[in-house]
Design a protein around this motif. Sequence first.
Motif, PDB file in Angstrom:
ATOM      1  N   ILE A   1      -2.379  -6.357  -3.904  1.00 55.54           N
ATOM      2  CA  ILE A   1      -2.801  -5.951  -2.561  1.00 55.54           C
ATOM      3  C   ILE A   1      -4.091  -6.683  -2.168  1.00 55.54           C
ATOM      4  O   ILE A   1      -4.222  -7.155  -1.035  1.00 55.54           O
TER       5      ILE A   1
ATOM      6  N   ASP B   1     -12.871   0.831  -5.102  1.00 55.75           N
ATOM      7  CA  ASP B   1     -11.582   1.231  -4.531  1.00 55.75           C
ATOM      8  C   ASP B   1     -10.597   1.759  -5.567  1.00 55.75           C
ATOM      9  O   ASP B   1      -9.559   2.312  -5.210  1.00 55.75           O
TER      10      ASP B   1
ATOM     11  N   LEU C   1      -0.567  -3.649  -8.933  1.00 55.90           N
ATOM     12  CA  LEU C   1      -0.344  -3.536  -7.488  1.00 55.90           C
ATOM     13  C   LEU C   1      -1.643  -3.729  -6.713  1.00 55.90           C
ATOM     14  O   LEU C   1      -1.668  -4.406  -5.685  1.00 55.90           O
ATOM     15  N   LEU C   2      -2.726  -3.130  -7.228  1.00 58.79           N
ATOM     16  CA  LEU C   2      -4.037  -3.263  -6.575  1.00 58.79           C
ATOM     17  C   LEU C   2      -4.444  -4.729  -6.501  1.00 58.79           C
ATOM     18  O   LEU C   2      -4.935  -5.209  -5.473  1.00 58.79           O
TER      19      LEU C   2
ATOM     20  N   SER D   1      -0.162   0.372 -11.452  1.00 61.47           N
ATOM     21  CA  SER D   1      -1.015   0.568 -10.267  1.00 61.47           C
ATOM     22  C   SER D   1      -2.057  -0.536 -10.150  1.00 61.47           C
ATOM     23  O   SER D   1      -2.328  -1.027  -9.052  1.00 61.47           O
TER      24      SER D   1
ATOM     25  N   ALA E   1       2.458   1.589  -3.442  1.00 64.34           N
ATOM     26  CA  ALA E   1       1.503   2.019  -4.466  1.00 64.34           C
ATOM     27  C   ALA E   1       1.207   3.512  -4.337  1.00 64.34           C
ATOM     28  O   ALA E   1       1.143   4.236  -5.330  1.00 64.34           O
ATOM     29  N   ARG E   2       1.048   3.966  -3.087  1.00 63.96           N
ATOM     30  CA  ARG E   2       0.767   5.381  -2.870  1.00 63.96           C
ATOM     31  C   ARG E   2       1.948   6.239  -3.305  1.00 63.96           C
ATOM     32  O   ARG E   2       1.797   7.283  -3.943  1.00 63.96           O
TER      33      ARG E   2
ATOM     34  N   LEU F   1       0.833  -1.212   0.000  1.00 64.29           N
ATOM     35  CA  LEU F   1       0.000   0.000   0.000  1.00 64.29           C
ATOM     36  C   LEU F   1       0.864   1.258   0.000  1.00 64.29           C
ATOM     37  O   LEU F   1       0.615   2.211  -0.742  1.00 64.29           O
TER      38      LEU F   1
ATOM     39  N   SER G   1      -5.990   3.952  -6.320  1.00 64.06           N
ATOM     40  CA  SER G   1      -4.722   3.498  -6.884  1.00 64.06           C
ATOM     41  C   SER G   1      -4.354   4.275  -8.152  1.00 64.06           C
ATOM     42  O   SER G   1      -3.416   3.924  -8.831  1.00 64.06           O
TER      43      SER G   1
ATOM     44  N   THR H   1     -14.139  -4.025  -5.621  1.00 69.33           N
ATOM     45  CA  THR H   1     -12.783  -3.671  -6.053  1.00 69.33           C
ATOM     46  C   THR H   1     -12.807  -2.404  -6.909  1.00 69.33           C
ATOM     47  O   THR H   1     -11.965  -1.529  -6.756  1.00 69.33           O
TER      48      THR H   1
ATOM     49  N   SER I   1      -2.899   7.672  -9.744  1.00 68.17           N
ATOM     50  CA  SER I   1      -2.136   8.862  -9.374  1.00 68.17           C
ATOM     51  C   SER I   1      -2.973  10.117  -9.632  1.00 68.17           C
ATOM     52  O   SER I   1      -3.629  10.233 -10.660  1.00 68.17           O
TER      53      SER I   1
END
Lengths: 277, 260
Positions: free
Chosen positions: A263, B90, A259-260, A256, A206-207, A203, B94, B87, B96
Amino acid sequence: MHARAARRVLPGFPLALGYTLVYLSLIVLIPLGAVFLKTATLGGEQFWAMVSAPRVMASYRISFGLSLLAALINAVFGLIFAWVLVRYRFPGKRIVDALVDLPFALPTAVAGIALTAIYSGNGWLGQWLEPLGLKVAFTPLGILVALTFIGLPFVVRTVQPVLEDLDTELEEAAASLGADRWQTFWRVVLPVLTPALLTGFALAFARAVGEYGSVIFIAGNVPMVSEITPLLIITKLEQYDYAGATAIAVVMLVASFALLFLINGLQAWTSRRHGSI
Amino acid sequence: MKGVLIAVALSFFSLFLLLPLVTVFAEALRKGWAVYLAALVEPDALFAIYLTLLVTAIAVPLNLIFGVTAAWTIAKFDFRGKQLLTTLIDLPFSVSPVIVGLMYVLIFGAQGWFGPWLMEHGVRIVFAVPGLVLATVFVTFPFVARELIPLMQAQGKEEEEAAVVLGASGWRTFWHVTLPNIKWGLIYGVVLCNARAMGEFGAVSVVSGHIRGQTNTLPLHVEILYNEYQFAAAFAVASLLALLALLTLVVKSWVEWRGR
């Protein structure tokens, strides 16, 4: 019709689901689709040339490399932090605990200018570090500081609840069987915390990869040296290079989403582990 | 061992969390109260405060309604694709912030898909307030929903079913049974959503165009002042946002304490 009515006692399902899907599509899915659609107008070769140009590659190394390093720092210190908050009592603990979420609550631009003021040549810490040859502000090291700041709560807040539920009996058993403190930690505590720790790490990573506000003030933003990928996207946009900006954005989005996905898997693992304790 | 670990944790805490927070207020007051107050009541700053409040006042209720609706759908009914829907909700977390801004420029910008059409009809979205609202709605999209979904799932649907069977309408059931049960989670989600909406920088920065007195929110105003080397003024405005962050943490801790 009767069968459905019997199954669903509560009203409002079609309306609620419909509204949820329409709003989700309008706000999230269609705009995100626009980015991919825009890229589809580029040829494969053109796309590749845009996302693998030297300056772009350098920005990936900076963004992903420093994010990884920051997430590692956060994993180590976040674990210690969570441990101290759960296991020990000390004065001011409640305030410290509440302030862990500061990076979530503090606007990134505010964090950015505050960190820059601290680490610049005449800043509170910068004035002591620079004579030692350690330049932080306007170097990659500054980026690392900013990314560490914003990532900390992710690790603490994912590890903390698991640690709270961890029965000390397990450690007492290990100790009574002759394990020393390190053995108990490595063999008993750490394996239980691993899924949560990895989730927090991912997390934070990713941020950090997508972070913009807290970084640009302290980074110096020198191409090839301290230019993060999000900033490069903005630079391209300001030069009206929409295709170039979008191509890089697609690379970041794919990373991303991967990664999600990771996660989500890690969180499922955490809750399974967590449930079985 | 205990002493060492506490010392390590508190050093890290002071260096990375406390010091930046203290710096904001120290730098803001460096040139005294007069300069501090002048930076806050100056017209551009007042406009930035107004615009931030306006954007938040639109974005937060929209995401509040969505969050409650989505949580009601996911927690109270069974249907296929529920996991996928959760999902997708959310997803904005994620992305940017910079890419969020880019999306809206691609769609509504002068060279975007609807750009020429919008311009013909005199509607501005990018580099205008609607763009700021859209970007803010996107980045704050999941906050309320993600607080409520696990909470409402854990509570089940027996109480609501009982109310409906006893003859209460859907709305009555929601107001008198569901809402009291999710009150704290709802406040929690709204507070976090509000903090992010007021503080968002990256996404808003791309779609704003930085026009003073027109599209400048508080975080963007901080950036402009900072880049003009008006450090005391920049930190004065930043201190407002830092106070908001502290207030958010106080409410959050209070809600956590009440919710237990």
